[in-house]
Design an enzyme around this catalytic site. Structure first.
Site, PDB file in Angstrom:
ATOM      1  N   HIS A 195      -3.353  -3.036  -5.916  1.00 10.94           N
ATOM      2  CA  HIS A 195      -3.210  -3.989  -4.820  1.00 10.94           C
ATOM      3  C   HIS A 195      -3.739  -3.430  -3.499  1.00 10.94           C
ATOM      4  O   HIS A 195      -3.554  -4.023  -2.438  1.00 10.94           O
ATOM      5  CB  HIS A 195      -1.718  -4.349  -4.697  1.00 10.94           C
ATOM      6  CG  HIS A 195      -1.421  -5.531  -3.842  1.00 10.94           C
ATOM      7  ND1 HIS A 195      -0.705  -5.446  -2.663  1.00 10.94           N
ATOM      8  CD2 HIS A 195      -1.725  -6.847  -3.987  1.00 10.94           C
ATOM      9  CE1 HIS A 195      -0.582  -6.640  -2.126  1.00 10.94           C
ATOM     10  NE2 HIS A 195      -1.181  -7.520  -2.898  1.00 10.94           N
ATOM     11  N   LYS A 227      -6.099  -2.063  -0.344  1.00  9.72           N
ATOM     12  CA  LYS A 227      -7.234  -2.517   0.461  1.00  9.72           C
ATOM     13  C   LYS A 227      -7.710  -1.301   1.259  1.00  9.72           C
ATOM     14  O   LYS A 227      -7.089  -0.934   2.266  1.00  9.72           O
ATOM     15  CB  LYS A 227      -6.840  -3.632   1.438  1.00  9.72           C
ATOM     16  CG  LYS A 227      -6.443  -4.952   0.746  1.00  9.72           C
ATOM     17  CD  LYS A 227      -4.980  -5.048   0.519  1.00  9.72           C
ATOM     18  CE  LYS A 227      -4.613  -6.451   0.036  1.00  9.72           C
ATOM     19  NZ  LYS A 227      -3.562  -6.489  -0.943  1.00  9.72           N
ATOM     20  N   ASP A 267     -18.471   6.947   5.871  1.00  8.90           N
ATOM     21  CA  ASP A 267     -18.970   8.233   6.365  1.00  8.90           C
ATOM     22  C   ASP A 267     -17.862   9.259   6.590  1.00  8.90           C
ATOM     23  O   ASP A 267     -18.012  10.165   7.428  1.00  8.90           O
ATOM     24  CB  ASP A 267     -19.756   8.040   7.667  1.00  8.90           C
ATOM     25  CG  ASP A 267     -21.154   7.489   7.428  1.00  8.90           C
ATOM     26  OD1 ASP A 267     -21.598   7.474   6.274  1.00  8.90           O
ATOM     27  OD2 ASP A 267     -21.778   7.054   8.404  1.00  8.90           O
ATOM     28  N   HIS A 270       0.479 -13.421   5.706  1.00 11.23           N
ATOM     29  CA  HIS A 270       0.286 -12.429   4.649  1.00 11.23           C
ATOM     30  C   HIS A 270       0.371 -11.010   5.199  1.00 11.23           C
ATOM     31  O   HIS A 270       0.254 -10.042   4.448  1.00 11.23           O
ATOM     32  CB  HIS A 270      -1.091 -12.683   3.999  1.00 11.23           C
ATOM     33  CG  HIS A 270      -1.328 -11.931   2.734  1.00 11.23           C
ATOM     34  ND1 HIS A 270      -2.309 -10.960   2.621  1.00 11.23           N
ATOM     35  CD2 HIS A 270      -0.728 -12.009   1.522  1.00 11.23           C
ATOM     36  CE1 HIS A 270      -2.316 -10.481   1.400  1.00 11.23           C
ATOM     37  NE2 HIS A 270      -1.359 -11.095   0.704  1.00 11.23           N
ATOM     38  N   LYS A 321       1.624  -7.512   6.424  1.00  8.06           N
ATOM     39  CA  LYS A 321       2.734  -6.628   6.053  1.00  8.06           C
ATOM     40  C   LYS A 321       2.847  -5.570   7.162  1.00  8.06           C
ATOM     41  O   LYS A 321       2.112  -4.573   7.166  1.00  8.06           O
ATOM     42  CB  LYS A 321       2.486  -5.952   4.715  1.00  8.06           C
ATOM     43  CG  LYS A 321       2.204  -6.940   3.546  1.00  8.06           C
ATOM     44  CD  LYS A 321       0.736  -7.047   3.276  1.00  8.06           C
ATOM     45  CE  LYS A 321       0.301  -7.707   2.011  1.00  8.06           C
ATOM     46  NZ  LYS A 321       0.989  -8.781   1.449  1.00  8.06           N
ATOM     47  N   ASP A 339      11.418   0.438  17.215  1.00  2.29           N
ATOM     48  CA  ASP A 339      11.773   0.949  18.546  1.00  2.29           C
ATOM     49  C   ASP A 339      10.574   1.104  19.478  1.00  2.29           C
ATOM     50  O   ASP A 339      10.576   1.959  20.371  1.00  2.29           O
ATOM     51  CB  ASP A 339      12.493   2.297  18.419  1.00  2.29           C
ATOM     52  CG  ASP A 339      13.872   2.154  17.785  1.00  2.29           C
ATOM     53  OD1 ASP A 339      14.359   1.010  17.689  1.00  2.29           O
ATOM     54  OD2 ASP A 339      14.448   3.180  17.388  1.00  2.29           O
TER      55      ASP A 339
END
Length: 481
Positions: free
Chosen positions: A223, A225, A230, A399, A401, A406
């Site tokens: 899952h 991404k 470089d 979507h 996350k 604080d």
């Protein structure tokens, strides 16, 4: 007649023996909560045929022996994670945040490293445009890994950028999950990239779906991404390689994501995560990438990559979330599309609110998973009773996350707060300490809050009895899934 009775008893004995075997297997299943074992035992006893078939398909978090061995061999062939990004900056952290980064370090052994910089991209289109710009400027290597990669404007723009980079001699490696990106992997566009010189790999190939249960669960997916360019730039966040319109689930659009562009030593940690995934599928040694000298130290914040999934303990991400919730003193803001927590995580979130922390969590009002939507709402009453502020975003499918703590600490990445993300998916996140970046992300979270409707205790109490029954029943099955 007697023969029929004997045959019936033989079938009954065989059936009972199978049930006992499956019950014992469920009870012996490692790394599971008692509630999960009990749920499986009940399913097997009350619906034997369906229960045993379901257990074969979904009962065990099994990636497959060969897949696990390949992943572990890949990690072993790479330089130790502790040394890929320079010395630990733990001493520079405020004392109260040190335990958070120690939890993160226990997952992959990546150290908290200083000298990082980040830019929060404005939206999905801007994130893709930024990736394409960086790929077009690449001189040595481009590595991309996506769970979902679609043949749409965003997906094609990244593919074309990779082809251009490969044509000018840049080493390009592209990887996509075999389930999430199945349409693209089986399309001419994928073959066109290979013909243009882009090196391709499929994450967690399914093979024959009928035989897959004998090799490992089909729904254990990559899952992540990850984009690394470089060895100096990386991207981390919730966005797949797709338009916000998200054609495969267009009725929930736009999909609202958060993506950040990072520079600094933390890039090498994301590179290490990508390399382990690549080498687990392709016979190619990427260890030389880490022989390159680290860039000259620059001013910047402390960050650390956290990559959960097969090869690390199953409890890695819930432990990280619980540690963050328990560390909160003033405010805690979370956005997640999917919320199906285990008991310690739900208790930690409620505890944060009860001790006076301004605790807010934002969900999408319309969820693409009706199962998760029902399960999530079963937790509303307890959260609201504890003082957690719940909001439901109405501007599309939220979507993103994200977690801010604080006004100082940020967690951003691909992990959801649900059991599937914790136990079945390979995820990548970045934990960082930086009040400036955290304020920027908190401002983005506020945009989501302003576009969300509050859920009150009266709203939760107004759920009809059939709806509560449905929500609670789905949530009860959470440990089984």
């Amino acid at each position: 007649m007697q023969d029929s009775a004997v045959l019936a008893w033989v079938f009954y004995a065989a059936h009972l023996s199978l049930q006992i075997i499956f019950v014992i297997r469920a009870l012996l299943r490692p790394h599971r909560e008692p509630a999960s074992r009990m749920a499986w035992v009940l399913v097997i006893l009350l619906a034997p045929v369906v229960g045993m078939l379901a257990y074969v398909l979904f009962g065990e978090v099994n990636l497959g022996r060969k897949a696990v061995e390949s992943l572990r061999a890949a990690v072993a062939a790479l330089p130790p994670a502790e040394g890929v990004a320079g010395p630990s900056a733990e001493a520079e952290l405020p004392e109260r945040h040190v335990p958070l980064f120690r939890v993160g370090q226990s997952v992959n052994h990546f150290l908290p490293v200083a000298g990082n910089r980040a830019e929060l991209l404005p939206d999905s289109a801007s994130a893709i445009a930024s990736m394409v710009k960086d790929i077009d400027a690449a001189r040595q290597s481009v590595h991309v890994l996506f769970y979902i990669w679609l043949d749409d404007a965003s997906g094609r723009s990244v593919m074309e950028a990779l082809k251009r980079a490969a044509a000018r001699g840049v080493t390009c490696r592209a990887m996509a999950d075999d389930l999430g990106s199945r349409a693209l992997i089986r399309s001419p566009f994928w073959r066109d990239m290979a013909a243009a010189g882009v090196r391709l790999a499929t994450a967690l190939p399914i093979g024959n779906p009928l035989l897959r249960p004998f090799k490992g669960r089909i729904d254990l997916r990559n899952h992540r991404k990850i984009v690394v360019i470089d060895n100096t730039i990386t991207y981390c966040g919730s966005q797949n390689c797709a338009d916000a319109a998200f054609a495969v689930k267009a009725k929930f659009a736009p999909w609202v994501d958060v993506m950040a562009r990072f520079e600094g030593p933390v890039v090498r940690q994301n590179q290490h995560l990508f390399a382990s995934n690549w080498m687990a599928q392709v016979e190619e040694d990427l260890a030389p990438l880490f022989a390159e000298p680290l860039p000259t130290p620059q001013p910047g914040f402390i960050a650390q990559v956290i990559g959960s999934g097969a090869g690390v303990r199953y409890s890695a991400m819930p432990e990280m979330f619980v540690a963050l919730m328990n560390a909160a003193r003033r405010d805690l803001v979370i956005t997640t599309p999917y919320y199906v927590p285990d008991e310690p995580l739900q208790a930690a979130l409620c505890s944060a609110a009860r001790r006076g922390v301004a605790t807010t969590i934002v969900f999408p009002k319309r969820n693409d998973s009706w199962i998760v939507a029902a399960a999530s709402r079963s937790y509303y009453h307890e959260l609201l009773e504890a003082g957690v502020e719940i909001r439901e975003y109405v501007g599309g499918l939220l979507h993103a996350k994200t977690l801010t703590l604080d006004g100082e600490v940020t967690l951003i990445g691909s992990a959801n707060i649900d059991r599937r993300s914790f136990e079945l998916n390979a995820e990548n996140n970045i934990l960082l300490y930086d009040p400036t970046f955290t304020r920027t992300l908190r401002a983005r979270q506020q945009v989501f809050l302003d576009a969300a409707t509050p859920v009150t205790q009266d709203d939760a109490d107004a759920f009809s009895a059939p709806r509560r029954l449905w929500n609670n029943t789905i949530a009860m099955l959470g440990p089984v899934l």
